[in-house]
Design an enzyme around this catalytic site. Sequence first.
Site, mmCIF file in Angstrom:
data_model
loop_
_atom_site.group_PDB
_atom_site.id
_atom_site.type_symbol
_atom_site.label_atom_id
_atom_site.label_comp_id
_atom_site.label_asym_id
_atom_site.label_seq_id
_atom_site.Cartn_x
_atom_site.Cartn_y
_atom_site.Cartn_z
ATOM 1 N N SER A 7 0.948 -1.397 -0.114
ATOM 2 C CA SER A 7 -0.041 0.017 -0.023
ATOM 3 C C SER A 7 0.957 1.134 -0.011
ATOM 4 C CB SER A 7 -0.969 -0.074 1.096
ATOM 5 O OG SER A 7 -1.980 0.934 1.159
ATOM 6 N N ALA A 8 0.862 2.098 0.874
ATOM 7 C CA ALA A 8 1.886 3.171 1.153
ATOM 8 C C ALA A 8 3.081 2.845 0.940
ATOM 9 C CB ALA A 8 1.515 4.137 2.345
#
Lengths: 233, 233
Positions: A123-124
């Site tokens: 994700s991030a």
Amino acid sequence: MNKKLLIVSTSTIHGSGYLEYILDEVKDFFGGVNSIVFIPYARPGGLSHDDYTALAKEKFSGLNISVKGLHEFDDPITALKDAEGVFTGGGNTFLLLKTLYEVGVMDMLKDRINKGMPFMGTSAGSNITGLTIGTTNDMPIVYPPSFNALGALPFNLNPHYLDPDPTSKHKGETRQTRIEEFLGFNDIKVVGLREGSWLRVNGDEIELKGPLSARIFEKGKEVYEYQPGIFNI
Amino acid sequence: MNKKLLIVSTSTIHGSGYLEYILDEVKDFFGGVNSIVFIPYARPGGLSHDDYTALAKEKFSGLNISVKGLHEFDDPITALKDAEGVFTGGGNTFLLLKTLYEVGVMDMLKDRINKGMPFMGTSAGSNITGLTIGTTNDMPIVYPPSFNALGALPFNLNPHYLDPDPTSKHKGETRQTRIEEFLGFNDIKVVGLREGSWLRVNGDEIELKGPLSARIFEKGKEVYEYQPGIFNI
């Protein structure tokens, strides 16, 4: 360059535990690695660095890989210089990138990635492997000194890529509209990586893995779908 | 201070045309005003400044108010100094704020707002009336020199506020989670303004209008709902 990357859209898919659906791939990716450094700076839901690292420690202990949080080292630059591998967890991309710049480890991370140290992100933690964070879905809760990211990939990512809901009455922009707006101001390809998809990078070879296609956005081109397999975009 | 603001969550609600559902309020708000300056910088969907301004011109001609785009003036600072009123349209908040800084009109806008010039914003145009743009939903397609906004309100806004979908299998953060993450790093109240809601500001009095409640987020407090009426948060 001899890059080794595992770029994952989401750490968790619906109905499954943390990293569970991708654990075989993670095990294979970190084969031969005994210890990794975990970067907890994205702090999902405001989780503390310690608590977030504990989550990673527990999951990797099942793979016989020891984990130490980057925040636990007195000297984070040296910690990354010496790391066998790195895993960067998800959360808020702005917070993650701002903290990486503040701690001063961006150059060392780039250098180690270029020299072949295995780097995994979710994700991030995946967002920051692109050219910029300009296609994150996250809220800009803090102001980073730049949107420029690690540039380990020749494009940007949009993790958690979401198809429009045809029944929606909401007037906020769809994900596709947002990315097309990005292309209006940036000549950077964008890979929309759906939940359950990941990229495995070996040197210059990029493979899309998982059961789903990815959505590819390029300036001046019609958007298109890319099926799992070796990437050639 | 004698502020006059009309802060609208969305220009368009489901099943209705541009500004239609709020036209009576707009007419009342700009009562006595013959011409306004339209700020088209947010460029929704990459629309040109001219095309976006044409949309506003058409809608306001029905109210007998003439519209000129800020981009049509040789000297945008003087244009705002002389403006009877301003309307800032929605689109991308990062692009809007970056352009306002680049054109150099932030201080003049603040000054005119503080001195009572009527200012209307929708969506991104509303976002910039808060303290910062740190609670926008938009994609960071360009890098503004700061996230600091006009500060015409003593809080931040989250337009298009969206309640969580209990049936969703998507693992991206809910809007509430994102705003709570923001509060972890900023001691700034956030007003989640649902589509169909707006704020009308007269001096220090702020009224929540429209049929829906707003969702209020404050550091160290439980999130709560505020019903339409005079605001006291």
